[in-house]
Design a protein around this motif. Structure first.
Motif, PDB file in Angstrom:
ATOM      1  N   PHE A  20      -5.805   8.201  -8.737  1.00 48.33           N
ATOM      2  CA  PHE A  20      -4.978   8.804  -7.602  1.00 48.33           C
ATOM      3  C   PHE A  20      -5.850   8.479  -6.169  1.00 48.33           C
ATOM      4  O   PHE A  20      -5.201   8.040  -5.348  1.00 48.33           O
ATOM      5  CB  PHE A  20      -4.798  10.177  -7.692  1.00 48.33           C
ATOM      6  N   HIS A  82       3.683  10.097  -6.775  1.00 54.89           N
ATOM      7  CA  HIS A  82       2.572   9.374  -6.120  1.00 54.89           C
ATOM      8  C   HIS A  82       3.225   7.743  -5.896  1.00 54.89           C
ATOM      9  O   HIS A  82       2.914   7.677  -4.597  1.00 54.89           O
ATOM     10  CB  HIS A  82       1.652   9.132  -7.380  1.00 54.89           C
ATOM     11  N   PRO A 190      -1.600  12.334  -4.296  1.00 59.85           N
ATOM     12  CA  PRO A 190      -0.373  13.163  -4.643  1.00 59.85           C
ATOM     13  C   PRO A 190      -0.714  14.422  -4.054  1.00 59.85           C
ATOM     14  O   PRO A 190       0.170  15.213  -4.255  1.00 59.85           O
ATOM     15  CB  PRO A 190      -0.384  13.241  -6.119  1.00 59.85           C
TER      16      PRO A 190
END
Ligand SMILES: [Zn+2]
Length: 538
Positions: A20, A82, A190
């Motif tokens: 991420f 995301h 995210p």
């Protein structure tokens, strides 16, 4: 399904957190790297710190939801979100917050379908579907629950400790970073859409809808007499300009050479309602005086009253929005335009607001109250606020870390921003002079608050009003009023020139604008109308 891989849950959360932080966040890292230039010494440490903080934040969140049966479906949802968030941020540069998600949640399928394109599908496949497929083919080993819980709590505590340690160690840097680049957190996916979704749910399901209190429901405007031209009043909401450095207000340096040559009316004793944009801007458009003002987010503003009385209003913004003041009137946000003449690195010089304005005015029918919300002298990166030709006072502080600069170079950079505002205002006056064939025109400029430039080791603004140094509350205020406008509103300009030496403040704006536009309403308080004593019917 037969599993091909097998991973311990902690290791999986670590891999996911790294994924991420390192994928889809080009906007976030790009802006952070740009803020912490040059990339050496302390700045490198800060980038490392940001990396460890974001990684630990993700590690904490992922371990929070790493519960057997739930983790895979939740993580899949987050991966798809995301991917979509990364696409919209990278393609359109949009920030993701509650308002943005509200558009997403409340859109209709047709509108949503119009957004689908090959690039979006590519993002969803590479950043969403592919890692999800790997996730579903991976066997997650949770271990026995007692030991697993201990490990989970341990890793979460460690993540929090790293975040807290960084916050403590780099407190000054983070405070300055968030003050200047606070919106950048909404570029970190995210976390941005997880937080935004929670905020949306909280706001729409758990908060009672806030009722907007109406102001001046009885507002009416006497129609202009026959033969009169429409009125065009331009209100310029300045940003962070202080009277102490304003040439017209007696500053030792001529920072307002162009205004000095124009027939303007200067108010040398003007004071602001607050010491920060979020208070001053709504307060100056509110019917309330400073001492009564708490928040007007749930009260209508001057703009609502003027619009209700039948006069069109337009708010043009090159700042960070109108703080609720313009929510019910037409607005144009020009702050992130791509016009290469005025804009670079996602920001625009104030003159971008004048681009195409004469054509816009030529097309407009009837009266108009036009508000221009400047970026002005917003710090600490004063040197970014003006085109090169206004870098007249040198050397200038070329960093947003004011502590690293000499007092002289900070003042030089700041004074150049005032020079540029002087030029911007003079251009507006010229434009209004050219529009006199069609309109009776006037301009009213006032800054939202002042600034500290290192006096007593204070920088920037936002000090509590009671303790704020005068530099943060003493603001420049200037009017230019055409003879046609003065005649139509029966205003004696020489009388006003005399009166201008008296103390005035943001409290006067609401009532003076209603007065000069001849709008009658019970919300109008004549004692706060600074034109009243100089008007024939006053
Ligand atoms: Zn401000």
């Amino acid at each position: 399904m037969k599993s091909h891989f097998s991973l311990g849950v902690i290791r999986l959360t670590l891999i996911a957190a790294l994924f991420f932080v390192l994928s889809g966040n080009q906007q976030f890292w790009g802006q952070c790297l740009a803020f912490f230039t040059p990339l050496q010494g302390h700045n490198l440490l800060l980038i490392g710190s940001l990396f460890s903080v974001t990684l630990c934040l993700m590690l904490f969140l992922l371990n929070l939801i790493a519960i057997p049966r739930l983790f895979r479906p939740l993580l899949t949802l987050i991966l798809l979100g995301h991917a979509a968030a990364a696409y919209f941020m990278n393609s359109y540069g949009i920030l993701i917050d509650r308002d943005m998600l509200q558009n997403v949640f409340e859109t209709n399928p047709a509108e949503a379908f119009e957004l689908v394109n090959l690039k979006l599908i590519g993002y969803l496949l590479v950043l969403g579907a592919l890692p999800s497929a790997l996730l579903w083919r991976t066997e997650i080993r949770y271990g026995n629950w007692g030991a697993a819980l201990g490990r989970k709590l341990g890793i979460m505590a460690l993540a929090l400790a790293v975040i807290g340690g960084n916050a403590w160690f780099f407190y000054q840097d983070y405070a300055s970073f968030f003050r200047n680049k606070g919106e950048v957190r909404r570029f970190f996916t995210p976390a941005n859409f997880i937080y935004g979704s929670g905020d949306y749910v909280h706001h729409h399901w758990f908060l009672k809808p806030m009722r907007i209190e109406a102001v001046g429901l009885d507002a009416k405007r006497q129609s202009p007499g026959t033969g009169n031209k429409p009125m065009l009043l331009v209100l310029v909401v300045g940003e962070t300009a202080r009277a102490a450095n304003f040439g017209l207000d007696g500053y030792g340096r001529q920072t307002t050479p162009q205004l000095a040559k124009l027939d303007v009316i200067n108010f040398p004793q003007a004071s602001s309602c607050g010491t920060a944009t979020a208070t001053s801007v709504p307060c100056m458009f509110s019917p309330m005086a400073r001492r009564d003002y708490k928040t007007s987010q749930h009260q209508e503003s001057l703009l609502d009253v003027v619009q209700r009385a039948g006069m069109p209003v337009l708010w043009k913004d090159n700042n960070s929005g109108c703080k609720g003041t313009c929510n019910r009137v037409p607005t144009e946000d020009v702050s992130s335009q791509k016009d290469p003449r005025w804009c670079r690195d996602g920001e625009c010089f104030d003159e971008v607001m004048l681009e195409g304005l004469d054509q816009q005015l030529a097309k407009h029918q009837g009266d108009l109250l036009l508000v221009l919300h400047q970026k002005g002298s917003h710090g600490p990166a004063y040197y970014l606020r003006y085109p090169n030709e206004f870098a007249r006072f040198t050397p200038v502080c070329q960093t947003n870390k004011l502590q690293d600069c000499s007092q002289e170079s900070i003042t030089n950079a700041y004074d150049n921003t005032i020079l540029y505002t002087d030029h911007f205002l003079a251009r507006i006056v010229t434009l209004l002079q050219q529009q006199q064939g069609r309109y009776n025109t006037a301009m009213w400029y006032m800054s939202d608050h002042g600034e500290s430039l290192g006096e007593n080791n204070l920088y920037l603004h936002g000090a509590p009003y009671a303790f704020a140094p005068e530099t943060q509350t003493h603001i420049p205020m200037v009017q230019w009023i055409s003879d046609g406008f003065a005649a139509q509103s029966k205003l004696d300009l020489s009388c006003l020139r005399q009166a201008a030496n008296q103390p005035v403040s943001h409290d006067n704006l609401f009532h003076s604008v209603l007065g000069i536009l001849d709008i009658q309403t019970s919300a109008y308080q004549p004692e706060l109308d600074l034109f009243k004593a100089c008007r024939a019917n006053g």
